[in-house]
Design an enzyme around this catalytic site. Structure first.
Site, short mmCIF file in Angstrom:
data_model
loop_
_atom_site.label_atom_id
_atom_site.label_comp_id
_atom_site.label_asym_id
_atom_site.label_seq_id
_atom_site.Cartn_x
_atom_site.Cartn_y
_atom_site.Cartn_z
CD GLU A 56 12.62 4.29 8.91
OE1 GLU A 56 12.33 5.19 9.74
OE2 GLU A 56 12.81 4.51 7.71
CB CYS B 70 13.26 8.23 8.06
SG CYS B 70 14.05 7.22 6.81
N GLY C 223 7.03 5.31 8.34
CA GLY C 223 6.22 6.52 8.37
C GLY C 223 6.25 7.14 9.75
CB SER C 224 4.04 9.61 11.30
OG SER C 224 2.78 8.98 11.22
CD GLU D 197 10.59 12.25 11.28
OE1 GLU D 197 9.42 11.79 11.36
OE2 GLU D 197 11.54 11.58 10.85
CE LYS E 133 -1.91 3.02 1.96
NZ LYS E 133 -1.75 4.46 1.58
N GLY F 134 2.39 4.52 13.01
CA GLY F 134 3.03 3.25 13.42
C GLY F 134 2.32 2.61 14.60
P1 NAI Z 1 1.88 8.60 7.71
O1 NAI Z 1 2.81 7.84 8.57
O2 NAI Z 1 0.50 8.80 8.22
O3 NAI Z 1 1.78 7.90 6.25
C1 NAI Z 1 2.63 6.88 5.81
C2 NAI Z 1 1.83 5.77 5.17
O4 NAI Z 1 0.92 5.22 6.11
C3 NAI Z 1 0.98 6.17 3.96
O5 NAI Z 1 0.99 5.12 3.01
C4 NAI Z 1 -0.41 6.30 4.57
O6 NAI Z 1 -1.45 6.13 3.63
C5 NAI Z 1 -0.40 5.17 5.55
N1 NAI Z 1 -1.37 5.28 6.65
C6 NAI Z 1 -1.83 6.42 7.25
N2 NAI Z 1 -2.71 6.12 8.22
C7 NAI Z 1 -2.82 4.77 8.25
C8 NAI Z 1 -3.56 3.85 9.05
N3 NAI Z 1 -4.37 4.26 10.02
N4 NAI Z 1 -3.41 2.53 8.81
C9 NAI Z 1 -2.57 2.08 7.86
N5 NAI Z 1 -1.86 2.91 7.07
C10 NAI Z 1 -1.97 4.23 7.27
O7 NAI Z 1 2.61 10.00 7.42
P2 NAI Z 1 2.04 11.38 6.83
O8 NAI Z 1 0.75 11.73 7.47
O9 NAI Z 1 2.09 11.31 5.36
O10 NAI Z 1 3.18 12.40 7.35
C11 NAI Z 1 3.15 12.95 8.66
C12 NAI Z 1 4.53 12.98 9.29
O11 NAI Z 1 5.02 11.66 9.40
C13 NAI Z 1 5.61 13.69 8.51
O12 NAI Z 1 5.61 15.06 8.74
C14 NAI Z 1 6.86 13.05 9.05
O13 NAI Z 1 7.25 13.65 10.26
C15 NAI Z 1 6.43 11.63 9.33
N6 NAI Z 1 6.85 10.72 8.23
C16 NAI Z 1 7.99 10.02 8.41
C17 NAI Z 1 8.46 9.21 7.40
C18 NAI Z 1 9.72 8.45 7.56
O14 NAI Z 1 10.34 8.06 6.58
N7 NAI Z 1 10.14 8.18 8.76
C19 NAI Z 1 7.78 9.09 6.12
C20 NAI Z 1 6.54 9.83 6.04
C21 NAI Z 1 6.12 10.63 7.08
#
Ligand code: NAI
Ligand code: MG
Length: 495
Positions: free
Chosen positions: A264, A298, A242-243, A397, A189, A247
């Site tokens: 991660e 990240c 992701g966040s 972050e 996904k 997570g």
């Molecule tokens: P997010 O962590 O919500 O999104 C990442 C992925 O998770 C996307 O594919 C999203 O569709 C999916 N997702 C979101 N909610 C979900 C749920 N309830 N169940 C399953 N999958 C879900 O991150 P977002 O909202 O795009 O960004 C917010 C903050 O997260 C950023 O400002 C940053 O600080 C952090 N982030 C960190 C990343 C990293 O590489 N460590 C990558 C992306 C975001």
């Protein structure tokens, strides 16, 4: 390997493309027919669409992955054959490298050369895991007289990979490379903000000869497609980047079925500069580690901890470099591009505004190019000095081009500050003192510590993952293959 971006291509590829899910080897729209518009972060212009999938699409993808795992040709394939398929996928990505780089660049707003770097990174993940597929041995365990005990490495089964938008191709490479090498099947996904290259790689996997159902992709929003995938009873293992907040939600969902997870979850990674550091070598690395991909990394080096005696020198040198930085559209291939969407740009601006309002000294600010389209999501880079170690800016972050400098006195305080966040993903120590290199590297609670270098994003061979809130489990290197498999002990009583 692609060596340079084709900027004309970057502007035009993918126009009007109506992308589909890949389920059971077939391109399919969402069952509801719903779509999500895909816009480039550089100008806000819509240039494609992806399926807005929901639980019904997830069910179909998991069923396809389950069938491929249980009964398809994949289930009978040797590790050697899996490795060869991964090499074939590596080659297919290479043949389509220009298109993929341009698509990634446009979809995520990456400077053109970053799109190229990401394609090469993804290829390297498939190459590494292709070669590793038939090289990770199990064990024979000394046991009682008359017995022989084996420890086998077995695939988990159906692996769900939930991927963010910052490095879609590279993170897909590290997840899919390891999972497929070990014989799992996949449902990916990708993030709603950058799904197009993941779909394209799944198409290329079919061309490379992967059996149908091995590599499935379901696009859509986290709440509508990600949530049912992570809670799905027929998913055996979940890997997420992701966040931390998402997570936690994904782990709670996977816990419904007591499934294993790799998490991660980002970082607040420090680079520590002692007074004897080689500043000439460090300076471009310090800037790149926070500017690469607009700071949406990240492993971004978002905190500089400087020994007080060199603080002013470092501040002046960093300020000179920061004030020269310009954010531009991806096709200009400048220092940095736009952020991925308006929410991220607002979030980063929120951190910057709060720090300024609190009186945190601004040492330098870059600019947004005058040619940047109004519909894009641009943020000027900012260098803050004298940052309060307790502030949000120092502890959270930001995920943008915002660098915080903090001064320290002595090794103990450097270590204390380095460890003074909830995160522990990557760190760097810059010093010529060999004893100090070891002491500090050992004392930092972090998944990777670089000494006199920094590896934002690099190192396919190197185990990568977090301590503390940065997560758990390891990706990259051979460690990833262990996480993407489970040990089975078989005990023979042969008398
Ligand atoms: P997010 O962590 O919500 O999104 C990442 C992925 O998770 C996307 O594919 C999203 O569709 C999916 N997702 C979101 N909610 C979900 C749920 N309830 N169940 C399953 N999958 C879900 O991150 P977002 O909202 O795009 O960004 C917010 C903050 O997260 C950023 O400002 C940053 O600080 C952090 N982030 C960190 C990343 C990293 O590489 N460590 C990558 C992306 C975001
Ligand atoms: Mg996009």
């Amino acid at each position: 390997m692609l060596t340079k971006p084709d900027n004309a291509y970057t502007r035009t590829v993918g126009d009007g493309r109506r992308a589909t899910n890949i389920i059971g080897g077939k391109p399919v729209p969402a069952r509801s027919g719903a779509t999500i518009d895909v816009a480039s972060p550089s100008d806000g212009a819509v240039f494609a669409s992806i399926p807005r999938s929901d639980g019904a699409d997830v069910d179909a993808a998991v069923a396809a992955a389950r069938a491929a795992f249980e009964t398809g040709p994949w289930a009978r394939m040797s590790a050697l054959e899996r490795g060869r398929l991964l090499f074939a996928l590596h080659d297919k990505i290479g043949e389509n490298a220009g298109e993929l780089a341009a698509l990634e660049s446009r979809d995520a707003g990456k400077p053109a050369r970053q799109g190229v770097a990401d394609v090469n990174g993804a290829m390297r993940y498939f190459e590494f895991n292709a070669g590793a597929a038939d090289k990770l041995n199990g064990d024979q365990i000394p046991f009682l007289d008359g017995y022989t005990a084996l420890a086998m490495r077995e695939p988990h089964g159906v692996v769900a990979g939930i991927i963010p938008w910052n490095y879609p191709l590279q993170i897909l490479g590290r997840v899919a490379g390891a999972a497929l090498a070990m014989g799992n099947t996949l449902v990916i996904k990708p993030a709603e903000d950058a799904s197009l290259t993941t779909i394209r790689v799944a198409e290329l996997a079919l061309e490379a000869g992967f059996p149908e159902g091995v590599f499935n992709v379901v696009t859509g929003y986290g709440a509508e497609a990600g949530a049912p995938l992570s809670a799905h009873p027929d998913v055996d293992y979940v890997t997420f980047t992701g966040s931390p907040v998402t997570g936690t939600a994904i782990q709670a969902a996977a816990a419904i079925n007591n499934r294993g997870v790799t998490m991660e979850l980002g970082g607040k990674s420090p680079q520590i500069l002692f007074a004897d550091a080689d500043l000439e070598a460090a300076m471009p690395v310090l800037v790149n580690a926070i500017i690469q991909n607009g700071g949406q990394t990240c492993s971004a080096g978002s905190r500089i901890l400087v020994e007080r005696s060199i603080h002013d020198t470092v501040a002046a040198q960093l300020a000179e470099r920061f004030s020269a930085l310009v954010a531009e559209p991806h096709w200009a291939d400048g220092d940095l591009g736009p952020l991925v969407n308006a929410v991220q740009a607002d979030r980063v601006a929120g951190f910057v505004d709060a720090a300024k309002a609190a009186g945190t000294p601004v040492l330098a600010e870059g600019q947004v190019s005058g040619d940047a389209p109004a519909g894009g999501h641009y943020v000027a880079p900012v260098l803050f000095g004298g940052v309060d170690p307790e502030s949000d800016l120092a502890r959270q972050e930001v995920f943008g081009p915002v660098l915080s400098m903090l001064a320290f006195d002595g090794e103990d305080e450097a270590i204390r500050l380095a460890n003074a966040t909830d995160f522990g993903l990557v760190a760097a120590v810059w010093t010529r003192d060999g004893g100090r290199q070891f002491r500090v590297a050992r004392a930092i609670r972090s998944g990777q510590v670089f000494v006199n270098c920094y590896g934002a994003g690099g190192g396919v061979e190197l185990p990568f993952g977090g301590f503390k809130k940065s997560g758990h489990g390891r990706e990259k290197g051979l460690e990833a293959l262990r996480d993407m498999s489970a040990t089975k002990a078989i005990i023979f009583n042969h008398g």
